[in-house]
Design an enzyme around this catalytic site. Structure first.
Site, PDB file in Angstrom:
ATOM      1  N   ASN A 164       0.814  -1.202   0.000  1.00  0.00           N
ATOM      2  CA  ASN A 164       0.000   0.000   0.000  1.00  0.00           C
ATOM      3  C   ASN A 164       0.855   1.263   0.000  1.00  0.00           C
ATOM      4  O   ASN A 164       0.948   1.958  -1.017  1.00  0.00           O
ATOM      5  CB  ASN A 164      -0.924  -0.022   1.222  1.00  0.00           C
ATOM      6  CG  ASN A 164      -1.999   1.030   1.152  1.00  0.00           C
ATOM      7  OD1 ASN A 164      -1.888   1.981   0.400  1.00  0.00           O
ATOM      8  ND2 ASN A 164      -3.042   0.869   1.942  1.00  0.00           N
ATOM      9  N   ASP A 165       1.516   1.530   1.127  1.00  0.00           N
ATOM     10  CA  ASP A 165       2.256   2.786   1.236  1.00  0.00           C
ATOM     11  C   ASP A 165       3.371   2.913   0.198  1.00  0.00           C
ATOM     12  O   ASP A 165       3.667   4.013  -0.255  1.00  0.00           O
ATOM     13  CB  ASP A 165       2.846   2.912   2.640  1.00  0.00           C
ATOM     14  CG  ASP A 165       1.758   2.948   3.701  1.00  0.00           C
ATOM     15  OD1 ASP A 165       0.675   3.487   3.387  1.00  0.00           O
ATOM     16  OD2 ASP A 165       1.968   2.434   4.803  1.00  0.00           O
TER      17      ASP A 165
END
Lengths: 102, 489
Positions: free
Chosen positions: B415-416
């Site tokens: 995600n990040d």
């Protein structure tokens, strides 16, 4: 003046510290990112040498000094955990790397 | 003679540490390097037990039953924990072992200070109650060297911070402890650290009557600092923190080497301290942040609270069948693994998918972000476990050049590290962190369990972009279904 005397008294040790700083940086300078985790884990096991200090403390404690005995005993256990656990975990990680070489 | 043999043991051990570390940084020799260092360590430990002598213990060490019992207990627990741990839980176990080493160093300092207090200044205090403060200059008859007190305190402080911090990091990584921060936490941390240093300086410089009391106060403060040092840090910073604490413990171990004039402890400790610090800096660089910034612990603290929640756009879902068709008929696929893959234990299935697609003539490779997962190299270890070939793993810079010609990017639980906010939104906590430019590819398929934000708690715009489609579900389940679908295509 005190500092200069202290440096003179610990000359060898200070040399080791300075040289080891450079060796430490040099030795892992070009590590590929694939090996970051095992390397960190391996280094983690190596700083387990602190167990030697725990053994010395434990081995010198007077048999009536229960505080020193108790704390020393705990220190030996924790130090061993660091060393043994650290090396075994690193080996497990690296075992996986080797398998795919076949 | 015996002492000379011990010196030789230590010398050999010190060399194995350096050689072992060197070998650990090359893929072919890494495992042997670990073995070499372990052999050296065994030699040093056995040598110490049987051959150690000094002026306080001219007949060698005693309390053997205690020593062996301790080693046995630690050895068994350590081996079991290390053998049984799942791949996903490995980072937190390393953190825990690191904390044990820190605690060991702190305990040594506690005991040695007890000896020091007992043998020197506390007995003399009784003799001359008139002066209530001892100035070190007039202890020329006393062997309490400023250097010794300094080293003991340093070992105590660094070891305690490392212990408390590592335990918190362990709790956070396995989800037992939540990110926690409050207003003025940076200030409090700095004040706490400042007080700690002042108090330590006071003990070293003036050796007050109640030095032991102050000493325990320093111990408590160091533990508290360790807790508050790690508590507010979350998300992508965790690997950096573990690496930093790792080098802390190295320095704490080296303090023990100073104390006993023990060259092997000194060598090992400083070696790890230096190597760990370099590794930490390399990681900070990868995230474009300064070490100072990490140290103050600002990452996890929410900047504006609720105001950060921007209006979410619409995202579109893709069915398994569609995803299978898209992937089976593309030329080049890039898989971006993240922590979600590790949690779902989907690395083997992922490798199966890769093999299946390769058989169908698709070029499949993996794009590895340096801080994907919970530790640098976490994904590499995970994929290596599943026999994925080295050559298929691309580092970030290489992968970013490849995305333009990639048909499908399959994001698995990452995600990040693919959040475009790191490039565009200067108010984002991850602003400036280099990311994988998956948006350059033609199609992006994101597998996640839900729309919940990632570990750093930040919304990801990527999911709402037109080229992106979502494939919800547990990574392992989704990949298994995907394999079945592709076989039918």
């Amino acid at each position: 003046m005190g500092i200069i005397n202290w440096i003179a008294a610990n000359e060898q040790i200070i040399y080791i510290v300075i040289l080891m700083i450079f060796v430490g940086i040099e030795v892992i300078g070009r590590v590929p990112s694939v090996l970051h985790t095992p390397l960190m884990s391996g280094a983690n096991a190596i700083h387990g040498v602190v167990i030697i200090g725990a053994i010395i403390v434990m081995g010198k404690a007077e048999s009536d000094n229960y505080l020193a005995l108790g704390l020393g005993f705990l220190a030996v256990i924790l130090g061993t955990l660091n060393v043994v656990g650290g090396f075994v975990v690193t080996d497990r990680m690296l075992e996986m790397f080797r398998k795919k070489k076949k | 003679m015996e002492v000379n043999i011990l010196t030789l043991c230590y010398l050999i051990a010190a060399v194995t540490f350096i050689v072992g570390l060197k070998m650990l940084s090359h893929p072919e020799t890494a495992r042997r390097g670990n073995g070499v260092a372990a052999a050296g360590m065994t030699l040093a430990i056995l040598g110490t037990i049987f051959l150690y002598k000094d002026k306080d213990a001219p007949g060698g060490l005693h309390n053997y039953s205690w020593i062996f019992a301790g080693i046995l207990i630690g050895g068994i627990i350590g081996t079991m924990a290390a053998r049984r741990v799942k791949m996903t839980a490995m980072p937190e176990l390393v953190s825990l072992f690191n904390g044990m080493g820190g605690a060991c160093a702190a305990l040594i300092s506690l005991i040695e200070f007890g000896h020091l207090a007992h043998n020197n200044f506390e007995t003399t205090t009784v003799n001359s109650v008139v002066t209530d403060v001892y100035v070190l200059n007039n202890v020329s008859t006393q062997p309490v060297a400023t250097g010794t007190v300094l080293i003991i305190l340093l070992g105590l402080i660094i070891g305690s911070i490392s212990f408390a911090g590592s335990v918190i990091a362990w709790g956070k990584l396995n989800g037992k402890i939540k990110d926690y921060s409050f207003r003025g936490q940076h200030v409090m941390n700095l004040v706490l650290l400042g007080l700690l240093v002042l108090l330590a300086a006071y003990i070293i410089g003036w050796l007050p009557v109640h030095a032991s009391l102050y000493f325990y106060l320093v111990f408590a403060m160091a533990l508290i600092y360790g807790v508050f040092f790690v508590l507010p840090i979350g998300g992508a910073d965790m690997p950096v923190v573990i690496s930093l604490l790792n080098s802390f413990t190295g320095v704490a171990a080296a303090c023990g080497g100073f104390l006993y004039n023990n060259k092997v402890m000194l060598t090992g400790g400083i070696l790890v301290g230096a190597a760990g610090t370099l590794l930490t800096i390399l990681m900070c660089k990868a995230m474009n942040r300064s070490l100072g910034n990490v140290l103050i612990g600002s990452f996890g603290s929410p900047k504006g609270g609720a105001t950060q929640n921007k209006t979410q756009g619409l995202y579109k879902e893709i069915s398994l069948a569609d995803a299978a068709v898209v992937m089976a008929y593309s030329n080049k696929i890039m898989i971006v693994p993240g922590y979600g893959l590790a949690v779902a234990q989907a690395q083997h299935v992922c490798h199966e998918l890769e093999k299946l697609l390769t058989e169908k003539g698709v070029e499949v490779r993996y794009a590895i972000h340096p801080v994907a997962g919970r530790m640098p190299g976490h994904m590499n270890v995970l994929l290596a476990e599943a026999d994925v070939n080295y050559d298929k793993l691309l580092e970030m810079e290489v992968a970013n050049e490849e995305f333009q010609t990639t048909d499908v990017v399959l994001v698995l639980g990452a995600n990040d590290v693919v959040n475009p906010a790191a490039k565009s939104d200067s108010s984002s906590p991850i602003y400036g962190m280099p990311i994988l430019d998956v948006e350059l590819a033609k199609t992006i398929i994101v597998n996640k369990r839900s729309m919940k934000p990632g570990y750093a708690g930040i919304e990801n715009d990527l999911f709402f972009r037109p080229k992106t489609s979502m494939l919800f579900g547990d990574a392992k389940k989704v990949l298994q279904d995907l394999i079945a679908e592709i076989k039918n295509v």
